[in-house]
Design a protein around this motif. Structure first.
Motif, PDB file in Angstrom:
ATOM      1  N   PRO A   1       0.837  -1.205   0.000  1.00  0.00           N
ATOM      2  CA  PRO A   1       0.000   0.000   0.000  1.00  0.00           C
ATOM      3  C   PRO A   1       0.868   1.250   0.000  1.00  0.00           C
ATOM      4  CG  PRO A   1      -0.766  -1.579   1.646  1.00  0.00           C
ATOM      5  CD  PRO A   1       0.563  -2.071   1.161  1.00  0.00           C
ATOM      6  N   LYS A   2       0.468   2.264  -0.790  1.00  0.00           N
ATOM      7  CA  LYS A   2       1.270   3.469  -0.922  1.00  0.00           C
ATOM      8  C   LYS A   2       0.532   4.741  -0.524  1.00  0.00           C
ATOM      9  CE  LYS A   2       4.821   3.812  -2.164  1.00  0.00           C
ATOM     10  NZ  LYS A   2       6.081   3.821  -1.342  1.00  0.00           N
ATOM     11  N   ILE A   3      -0.724   4.882  -0.982  1.00  0.00           N
ATOM     12  CA  ILE A   3      -1.467   6.118  -0.725  1.00  0.00           C
ATOM     13  C   ILE A   3      -2.847   5.775  -0.176  1.00  0.00           C
ATOM     14  CG2 ILE A   3      -2.394   8.248  -1.722  1.00  0.00           C
ATOM     15  CD1 ILE A   3      -0.409   7.923  -4.038  1.00  0.00           C
ATOM     16  N   GLU A   4      -3.249   6.481   0.867  1.00  0.00           N
ATOM     17  CA  GLU A   4      -4.623   6.419   1.358  1.00  0.00           C
ATOM     18  C   GLU A   4      -5.197   7.832   1.329  1.00  0.00           C
ATOM     19  OE1 GLU A   4      -5.482   3.041   4.485  1.00  0.00           O
ATOM     20  OE2 GLU A   4      -3.746   4.210   5.142  1.00  0.00           O
ATOM     21  N   ILE A   5      -6.398   7.974   0.798  1.00  0.00           N
ATOM     22  CA  ILE A   5      -7.072   9.269   0.747  1.00  0.00           C
ATOM     23  C   ILE A   5      -8.453   9.119   1.377  1.00  0.00           C
ATOM     24  CG2 ILE A   5      -7.921  11.158  -0.708  1.00  0.00           C
ATOM     25  CD1 ILE A   5      -5.995  10.226  -2.893  1.00  0.00           C
ATOM     26  N   LYS A   6      -8.762  10.012   2.291  1.00  0.00           N
ATOM     27  CA  LYS A   6     -10.086   9.998   2.925  1.00  0.00           C
ATOM     28  C   LYS A   6     -10.619  11.428   2.960  1.00  0.00           C
ATOM     29  CE  LYS A   6     -12.503   8.886   7.239  1.00  0.00           C
ATOM     30  NZ  LYS A   6     -13.589   8.127   6.599  1.00  0.00           N
ATOM     31  N   TRP A   7     -11.912  11.575   2.640  1.00  0.00           N
ATOM     32  CA  TRP A   7     -12.542  12.883   2.816  1.00  0.00           C
ATOM     33  C   TRP A   7     -13.893  12.755   3.502  1.00  0.00           C
ATOM     34  CZ3 TRP A   7     -17.290  13.247   0.704  1.00  0.00           C
ATOM     35  CH2 TRP A   7     -17.582  12.644  -0.522  1.00  0.00           C
ATOM     36  N   GLU A   8     -14.276  13.800   4.210  1.00  0.00           N
ATOM     37  CA  GLU A   8     -15.577  13.879   4.874  1.00  0.00           C
ATOM     38  C   GLU A   8     -16.183  15.244   4.581  1.00  0.00           C
ATOM     39  OE1 GLU A   8     -15.283  13.133   9.027  1.00  0.00           O
ATOM     40  OE2 GLU A   8     -14.366  11.145   8.792  1.00  0.00           O
ATOM     41  N   ARG A   9     -17.474  15.248   4.352  1.00  0.00           N
ATOM     42  CA  ARG A   9     -18.159  16.531   4.157  1.00  0.00           C
ATOM     43  C   ARG A   9     -18.267  17.240   5.503  1.00  0.00           C
ATOM     44  NH1 ARG A   9     -19.717  17.010  -0.959  1.00  0.00           N
ATOM     45  NH2 ARG A   9     -20.257  15.104  -2.113  1.00  0.00           N
ATOM     46  N   ILE A  10     -18.102  18.542   5.474  1.00  0.00           N
ATOM     47  CA  ILE A  10     -18.202  19.343   6.675  1.00  0.00           C
ATOM     48  C   ILE A  10     -19.230  20.450   6.455  1.00  0.00           C
ATOM     49  CG2 ILE A  10     -15.857  18.861   7.438  1.00  0.00           C
ATOM     50  CD1 ILE A  10     -14.974  21.486   6.201  1.00  0.00           C
ATOM     51  N   LYS A  11     -19.759  20.974   7.545  1.00  0.00           N
ATOM     52  CA  LYS A  11     -20.716  22.063   7.434  1.00  0.00           C
ATOM     53  C   LYS A  11     -20.002  23.322   6.961  1.00  0.00           C
ATOM     54  CE  LYS A  11     -23.940  20.424  10.965  1.00  0.00           C
ATOM     55  NZ  LYS A  11     -24.611  20.749  12.245  1.00  0.00           N
ATOM     56  N   LYS A  12     -20.662  24.064   6.109  1.00  0.00           N
ATOM     57  CA  LYS A  12     -20.078  25.281   5.575  1.00  0.00           C
ATOM     58  C   LYS A  12     -19.732  26.227   6.716  1.00  0.00           C
ATOM     59  CE  LYS A  12     -20.795  28.690   1.921  1.00  0.00           C
ATOM     60  NZ  LYS A  12     -21.708  29.180   0.868  1.00  0.00           N
ATOM     61  N   GLY A  13     -18.484  26.681   6.738  1.00  0.00           N
ATOM     62  CA  GLY A  13     -18.040  27.595   7.781  1.00  0.00           C
ATOM     63  C   GLY A  13     -17.568  26.916   9.049  1.00  0.00           C
ATOM     64  N   ALA A  14     -17.555  25.579   9.078  1.00  0.00           N
ATOM     65  CA  ALA A  14     -17.114  24.850  10.267  1.00  0.00           C
ATOM     66  C   ALA A  14     -15.641  25.147  10.542  1.00  0.00           C
ATOM     67  CB  ALA A  14     -17.334  23.362  10.080  1.00  0.00           C
ATOM     68  N   LYS A  15     -15.290  25.267  11.828  1.00  0.00           N
ATOM     69  CA  LYS A  15     -13.920  25.576  12.228  1.00  0.00           C
ATOM     70  C   LYS A  15     -13.122  24.280  12.384  1.00  0.00           C
ATOM     71  CE  LYS A  15     -14.775  29.987  12.378  1.00  0.00           C
ATOM     72  NZ  LYS A  15     -14.197  30.896  11.366  1.00  0.00           N
ATOM     73  N   ILE A  16     -12.576  23.818  11.279  1.00  0.00           N
ATOM     74  CA  ILE A  16     -11.748  22.626  11.264  1.00  0.00           C
ATOM     75  C   ILE A  16     -10.423  23.000  10.612  1.00  0.00           C
ATOM     76  CG2 ILE A  16     -11.539  20.251  10.408  1.00  0.00           C
ATOM     77  CD1 ILE A  16     -14.561  20.088  10.398  1.00  0.00           C
ATOM     78  N   TYR A  17      -9.325  22.599  11.246  1.00  0.00           N
ATOM     79  CA  TYR A  17      -8.013  23.047  10.798  1.00  0.00           C
ATOM     80  C   TYR A  17      -7.149  21.856  10.376  1.00  0.00           C
ATOM     81  CZ  TYR A  17      -9.664  27.173  13.239  1.00  0.00           C
ATOM     82  OH  TYR A  17     -10.423  28.236  13.652  1.00  0.00           O
ATOM     83  N   PRO A  18      -6.405  21.995   9.267  1.00  0.00           N
ATOM     84  CA  PRO A  18      -5.576  20.892   8.775  1.00  0.00           C
ATOM     85  C   PRO A  18      -4.580  20.360   9.800  1.00  0.00           C
ATOM     86  CG  PRO A  18      -5.776  22.586   7.093  1.00  0.00           C
ATOM     87  CD  PRO A  18      -6.393  23.149   8.335  1.00  0.00           C
TER      88      PRO A  18
END
Length: 300
Positions: free
Chosen positions: A42-59
């Motif tokens: 295995p080399k790459i894993e990609i995951k995404w989740e939808r978030i509420k517009k304007g939600a305070k989530i930081y990388p």
């Protein structure tokens, strides 16, 4: 980059070495996951989740939480060593990465796509001799997480096609030589795409497309069109295409036209049988035409 190929799946486009493959995938509406493997690991894993517009989530919080979760859940108390942290650009977004080492060396990368209201987490597993500076030069620039286009590009097993935005994968069957994908949208439309390899052998066995469909066609068609009358499947003179189409009005107060269509054809050049199916409002019937016209095959 001659040794690279472009992939697309679950509303993300990316590039990776030509001999790597999408080995696992899931989700598609509120979240999605995919894993890309080299011939060795295995080399790459990609995951995404939808978030509420304007939600305070930081990388940086996403990256730190992932590493802390790894420490907590590790079967063995493996020492985690942080080697490097920094930022780079992914599809015009500021992304945060950490290069760290436990049993092996890993890159954990995160960013927020405000255009699609998604939070992304990517992991890259470095092998001995690989340098992150070299990997980041093609990995980050090759990622597309949002686009001004009206559709998303999908690519699997050398087959590429386009699905209009707003559809998500509801059901899939991914087998060598036989792929079925069922897409749905919030307006009640359903789109189905199927292909079977070894078409000449299948048609020699079943005699024609209609008999192939009745005996060996994808069962998921019944989730789109409840009943396909056998005598209404029209096959052309050449015997390489069969179609069914109907329209019906539903609703006591507000009448809505429901358009249903089924098409199958023998792609003789690539030795495949393709089948597409649609059920939904008349206003979005063109989504089926977009899908059919976009199908291309590149045997790698």
């Amino acid at each position: 980059m001659e040794d690279m190929t472009r992939g697309g799946w679950l509303e993300v486009e990316f590039i990776y070495p030509r001999d790597w493959t999408i080995a696992a995938e899931s989700g598609g509406m509120a979240e999605a996951y995919m894993r890309i493997d080299s011939p060795k690991a295995p080399k790459i894993e990609i995951k995404w989740e939808r978030i509420k517009k304007g939600a305070k989530i930081y990388p940086h919080t996403i990256v730190n939480n992932f590493i802390e979760t790894y420490k907590k859940n590790a079967k063995r108390k493996t020492k985690v060593e942080i080697l490097e942290s920094g930022t780079l650009r992914v599809c015009d977004h500021k992304a945060v990465f950490t290069r760290w080492k436990a049993e092996s060396e890993v890159i954990t990368l995160a960013w927020i796509c405000n255009e699609e209201n998604k939070a992304f987490l990517l992991g890259y597993y470095l092998e001995p001799g690989e340098q992150w500076t070299d990997i980041s030069s093609w990995l980050a620039p090759g990622i597309v997480c949002h686009t001004a286009s009206e559709y998303w590009s999908y690519r699997l097993l050398g087959t590429e096609f386009k699905i209009r935005k707003g559809y998500w994968i509801s059901k899939r069957t991914l087998m060598v030589g036989k792929v079925t994908l069922l897409f749905k949208n919030k307006d009640g439309a359903s789109l189905l795409l199927h292909w079977s390899s070894f078409a000449r052998e299948l048609l020699a066995k079943h005699q024609d497309l209609v008999k192939w469909f009745r005996r060996d066609g994808p069962k998921e068609v019944k989730e789109v069109i409840k009943t396909v009358p056998g005598d209404k499947l029209k096959i052309n003179e050449a015997g390489n295409e069969a179609t069914f189409e109907s329209k019906d009005s539903k609703g006591l107060i507000v009448r809505k036209v429901i358009h249903e269509a089924l098409r199958m054809w023998h792609d003789q050049t690539n030795n495949r049988i393709f089948l597409t199916c649609y059920s939904g409002p008349e206003s979005t019937f063109s989504d089926l035409e977009l899908l059919e016209k976009s199908i291309t095959v590149e045997i790698e």
